[in-house]
Scaffold this active site. Structure first.
Site, short mmCIF file in Angstrom:
data_model
loop_
_atom_site.label_atom_id
_atom_site.label_comp_id
_atom_site.label_asym_id
_atom_site.label_seq_id
_atom_site.Cartn_x
_atom_site.Cartn_y
_atom_site.Cartn_z
N ASP A 146 30.41 -18.17 50.39
CA ASP A 146 29.33 -17.83 49.46
C ASP A 146 28.69 -16.48 49.79
O ASP A 146 28.62 -16.10 50.96
CB ASP A 146 28.27 -18.95 49.52
CG ASP A 146 27.30 -18.89 48.36
OD1 ASP A 146 27.59 -18.19 47.37
OD2 ASP A 146 26.24 -19.52 48.46
N ASN A 150 32.43 -23.16 38.34
CA ASN A 150 32.48 -21.69 38.29
C ASN A 150 33.00 -21.14 36.96
O ASN A 150 32.86 -19.95 36.67
CB ASN A 150 33.35 -21.13 39.44
CG ASN A 150 32.66 -21.21 40.79
OD1 ASN A 150 33.32 -21.27 41.82
ND2 ASN A 150 31.33 -21.21 40.81
C1 FPP Z 1 30.78 -17.58 45.88
O1 FPP Z 1 29.99 -16.42 45.97
C2 FPP Z 1 32.16 -17.21 45.86
C3 FPP Z 1 33.05 -17.55 44.89
C4 FPP Z 1 32.71 -18.37 43.72
C5 FPP Z 1 34.43 -17.07 44.97
C6 FPP Z 1 35.07 -17.18 46.31
C7 FPP Z 1 36.29 -16.41 46.23
C8 FPP Z 1 36.75 -15.56 47.14
C9 FPP Z 1 36.14 -15.35 48.47
C10 FPP Z 1 37.93 -14.77 46.76
C11 FPP Z 1 39.17 -15.01 47.47
C12 FPP Z 1 39.70 -16.31 47.63
C13 FPP Z 1 41.02 -16.51 47.73
C14 FPP Z 1 41.53 -17.85 48.04
C15 FPP Z 1 41.99 -15.42 47.53
P1 FPP Z 1 29.02 -16.06 44.78
O2 FPP Z 1 29.75 -15.23 43.79
O3 FPP Z 1 28.42 -17.30 44.23
O4 FPP Z 1 27.93 -15.20 45.49
P2 FPP Z 1 26.37 -15.15 45.15
O5 FPP Z 1 25.82 -16.51 45.45
O6 FPP Z 1 25.86 -14.10 46.09
O7 FPP Z 1 26.26 -14.77 43.72
#
Ligand code: FPP
Length: 240
Positions: A19, A67
């Protein structure tokens, strides 16, 4: 000496809620997708490191069933990134003794992504070094619902008696069938929520939270989480 030799106890299964990508990008005046690009690099580094130090099973939360409600351009950027990293995994994980499994409903993914998942899961099955679960279009509630539906169908077909349903049977109908439950769940970025991640499996997991945004997460942070885990007193509802 690896961190594993240093610690008296070591988790058999670690879950990570990756996250903070969006906030990391925002702090830099970049689009959210740039945060995911940075987060994906960290995913690869941490997964390879986890295999190197001997974590038997690692689950990363890459995309939840919730998501899809993100802006379409962010969802598309994530799908492109998954494709790139799955292609990369074929080249760079194949000589590492890592078995890759996908948790979640992949039926809704673009065909190319589905085919990559199938190819990787098939070709890495049986590797004994580390199991890497990538949770994509995964939700703990959806997973439990799927298991219940499958058991109800077995009852309806006359192949199962309701009284024979026990916890082990439910565990064996989850995506993680055959794997140990997570001992440790790590959530960076400052949030302190489970967010529909491994709901059934995390019944007795130890949680480690910290304020580091996922793209800033390092192998040292994982070492620190493992040290913190080793200090915890686990009682599983009993006394010590
Ligand atoms: C949450 O951060 C993250 C995600 C929903 C995506 C996670 C994906 C990756 C790390 C990409 C790579 C993964 C693979 C398997 C290649 P957020 O976007 O909710 O962050 P925020 O809370 O700061 O908005």
């Amino acid at each position: 000496m690896s961190i594993r030799d240093e610690l008296p106890v070591f988790p058999r299964h670690v879950g990570i809620i990756m996250d903070g990508n969006g906030r990391w990008a925002k702090k830099r005046g970049l689009p959210r997708s740039a945060g995911h690009v940075a987060g994906a690099k960290v995913f690869k580094k941490i997964a390879l490191y986890a295999a190197e130090i001997g974590i038997p099973c690692l689950t990363v939360y890459a995309f939840s069933t919730e998501n899809w409600s993100r802006p379409p351009e962010e969802v598309s950027a994530l799908m492109r990134l998954f494709k790139t990293y799955l292609q990369d995994a074929i080249d760079n994980f194949s000589d590492r003794d890592i078995c890759i499994r996908f948790l979640g409903d992949s039926s809704v993914f673009p065909k190319e992504l589905r085919e990559l998942e199938t190819y990787i899961a098939r070709n890495s099955a049986g590797r004994k070094g580390m199991t890497l679960n990538i949770a994509m279009n995964y939700g703990g509630r959806a997973e439990i619902t799927r298991a219940v539906r499958s058991l109800a169908q077995a009852v309806e077909a006359g192949n199962l008696r309701p009284d024979d349903i026990d916890e082990a049977m439910i565990s064996n109908h989850l995506y993680t069938a055959g794997e140990p439950d997570p001992d440790l769940i790590i959530r960076p970025s400052g949030e302190k929520r489970i967010s529909n991640f491994l709901l059934w499996q995390s019944a007795y997991a130890e949680f480690v939270y910290n304020d580091i945004l996922w793209p800033d997460y390092t192998t040292k942070d994982l070492d620190d989480a493992l040290r913190e885990y080793a200090r915890r007193s686990r009682r599983f509802g009993g006394v010590k």
